[in-house]
Write an enzyme that holds these catalytic residues in place. Structure first.
Site, PDB file in Angstrom:
ATOM      1  N   CYS A   1       0.878  -1.235  -0.243  1.00  0.00           N
ATOM      2  CA  CYS A   1      -0.042   0.090  -0.064  1.00  0.00           C
ATOM      3  C   CYS A   1       0.952   1.368   0.034  1.00  0.00           C
ATOM      4  CB  CYS A   1      -0.962  -0.110   1.068  1.00  0.00           C
ATOM      5  SG  CYS A   1      -2.159   1.404   1.326  1.00  0.00           S
TER       6      CYS A   1
ATOM      7  N   THR B   1     -25.859   3.445  11.044  1.00  0.00           N
ATOM      8  CA  THR B   1     -27.040   3.078  10.410  1.00  0.00           C
ATOM      9  C   THR B   1     -27.810   4.370  10.168  1.00  0.00           C
ATOM     10  OG1 THR B   1     -29.137   2.089  10.019  1.00  0.00           O
ATOM     11  CG2 THR B   1     -28.674   2.457  12.082  1.00  0.00           C
ATOM     12  N   TYR B   2     -28.422   4.544   9.082  1.00  0.00           N
ATOM     13  CA  TYR B   2     -29.390   5.720   8.773  1.00  0.00           C
ATOM     14  C   TYR B   2     -30.634   5.525   8.629  1.00  0.00           C
ATOM     15  CZ  TYR B   2     -24.632   7.849   8.332  1.00  0.00           C
ATOM     16  OH  TYR B   2     -23.212   7.910   8.787  1.00  0.00           O
TER      17      TYR B   2
ATOM     18  N   THR C   1     -31.452   3.649   6.205  1.00  0.00           N
ATOM     19  CA  THR C   1     -31.902   3.877   4.731  1.00  0.00           C
ATOM     20  C   THR C   1     -31.134   2.654   4.041  1.00  0.00           C
ATOM     21  OG1 THR C   1     -30.059   5.242   4.283  1.00  0.00           O
ATOM     22  CG2 THR C   1     -32.193   6.307   4.879  1.00  0.00           C
TER      23      THR C   1
ATOM     24  N   THR D   1     -31.407  -2.305   9.094  1.00  0.00           N
ATOM     25  CA  THR D   1     -30.202  -2.964   8.271  1.00  0.00           C
ATOM     26  C   THR D   1     -29.436  -3.573   9.324  1.00  0.00           C
ATOM     27  OG1 THR D   1     -29.129  -1.114   8.663  1.00  0.00           O
ATOM     28  CG2 THR D   1     -30.261  -0.813   6.754  1.00  0.00           C
TER      29      THR D   1
ATOM     30  N   GLU E   1     -22.894   3.966   0.919  1.00  0.00           N
ATOM     31  CA  GLU E   1     -23.134   2.907   1.504  1.00  0.00           C
ATOM     32  C   GLU E   1     -22.039   1.795   1.097  1.00  0.00           C
ATOM     33  OE1 GLU E   1     -28.019   2.853   1.359  1.00  0.00           O
ATOM     34  OE2 GLU E   1     -27.039   2.661  -0.641  1.00  0.00           O
TER      35      GLU E   1
END
Length: 429
Positions: free
Chosen positions: A72, A323-324, A326, A335, A400
């Protein structure tokens, strides 16, 4: 799963800039999720620049060693600058043969933690803590946290396609989420934006609807079904076997630069599917109930390296519970089962089993492309391509997808730490 853009993010940017004298692309991508970014910045600041048993030049060089296991260059470049700012010896940057023996001795643990942490034993800890110029247990705990952090951060960097800033070689500019990246279809990657090609609006909506229906059905069935421990074990083994059969992204024709290879020993040592590790009696599955982060790792880390357990615990919990409500354009969505299946699938690839979890959820909720992506980012991050990023969860927003990569980062880090801290505990007792 989606994110919001608000004033606290700008405050986090200022904080990050004051600490780093730069605003890294990595930080900007994480800002899709401000609550997580706040935890991340506090934790990284603590392990690199605050109280701890390791000298500052050692901290940054350990970060270089860890990032190099996954080639990396983005993280190596940042940590090289930090190493020199801390007065690090430039001769060390010529490679592993030029560093103190104490750091050379750490390399075997670095290699194993990065790729096959289940091989870490009491003997590894014993060798490092005895003899001339040995590691104290406190120093080794600090080093283990740094190794796990930068191995996992390499997964996030590759998973989101993060490239170097403009003032570094091969640098690129970045489209901030504040300019609409969160919902506009702009990619969080520091490359050109892309659209969700290959799926019509109907297909995208159908994909999310199917997933939401599966989540709802599994919740109902879990409440009605009594599953025996024997059956739960069989379901875990099924997921483990399927994971081993699932190929990660094919090895790319990629030649690391000489300035990376100088930090790498035994480059051919890579991830091996836990399910193919040999006879099960040789390396039994790690049962989380026997040694968990919550009941064991957290307290040991805090005892040996004060407060680090608390910082890590906040970061783990923030990523796991983020989480939202959605999913795509849908609102009021629970979720939790989807997030839990990703986290436990990552642990499964490292041979960690949660006795109280029904692993049939993994096969029900994670489609094949998502599993393949998660496996590649977790185990072979240097092989991730833009195509891999584009092809999983096509109907989801970029924020997301970044969330999935945050869960890879944290679940992988926790898995590495569980094996390392268990070995330290066994050595001490």
């Amino acid at each position: 799963m989606d994110s919001c853009w608000c004033c606290p993010v700008q405050e986090l940017y200022v904080d990050a800039f004051l600490h780093n004298n730069r605003l890294e692309h990595m930080v900007q991508v994480m800002s899709f999720h401000p609550d997580y970014l706040a935890c991340f910045l506090k934790t990284q600041q603590y392990m690199l620049r605050c109280y701890g048993p390791l000298p500052y030049d050692y901290r940054h060089f350990i970060a270089i060693m860890a990032a190099a296991r996954h080639q990396c260059s983005y993280l190596i470049g940042i940590q090289t600058n930090e190493f020199l700012l801390q007065g690090g010896d430039e001769r060390w940057l010529k490679g592993l043969s030029h560093i103190p023996k104490k750091l050379q001795d750490l390399y075997e643990l670095n290699k194993i933690m990065a790729h096959r942490p289940w091989l870490i034993s009491r003997a590894h800890i014993e060798r490092l803590t005895q003899g001339n110029d040995n590691w104290s247990i406190a120093e080794l705990t600090h080093a283990v946290v740094l190794l796990a952090h930068f191995h996992s951060l390499a997964s996030f960097v590759y998973g989101c396609g993060i490239n170097a800033e403009l003032d570094q070689s091969d640098g690129h500019s970045f489209e901030s989420p504040g300019n609409g990246g969160g919902n506009s279809g702009k990619s969080p990657l520091s490359r050109s934006p892309h659209s969700l090609t290959g799926s019509s609006a109907h297909e995208m909506e159908g994909g999310i609807e199917v997933l939401m229906e599966k989540m709802r059905r599994l919740t109902e069935e879990a409440a009605a079904e009594e599953v025996t421990q024997e059956e739960l074990l069989k379901r875990f083994e099924r997921v483990e076997t399927l994971s081993a059969e699932l190929p990660a992204a094919s090895k790319q024709a990629f030649s690391p630069k000489e300035d990376i290879l100088c930090y790498v020993d035994d480059a051919e040592f890579t991830y091996q599917d836990f399910a193919k590790r040999g006879q099960p009696t040789e390396l039994p599955t790690f049962r989380a109930q026997d040694y968990s982060w919550e009941d064991h790792g957290f307290s040991l880390a805090n005892r040996l390296y004060p407060d680090i357990g608390t910082y890590l615990d906040d970061k783990f919990n923030t990523a796991y519970n983020l989480t939202y409500f959605t999913m795509g354009d849908n609102t009021d969505v629970d979720t939790s089962s989807f997030r839990r299946s990703i986290w436990n699938y990552i642990h499964c690839m490292f041979g960690i089993r949660h006795d109280d979890y029904d692993y049939c959820e993994v096969n029900q909720l994670l489609e094949r492309n998502l599993k393949a992506y998660v496996k590649t980012v977790t185990c072979f991050p240097e092989r991730v391509t833009r195509r891999d990023y584009d092809s999983f969860m096509r109907e989801f927003k970029h924020s997301e997808k970044v969330h999935v990569n945050l869960m890879v980062l944290e679940a992988r880090m926790q898995a590495e730490l569980l094996y390392a801290l268990r070995a330290i505990n066994r050595y001490m007792t």
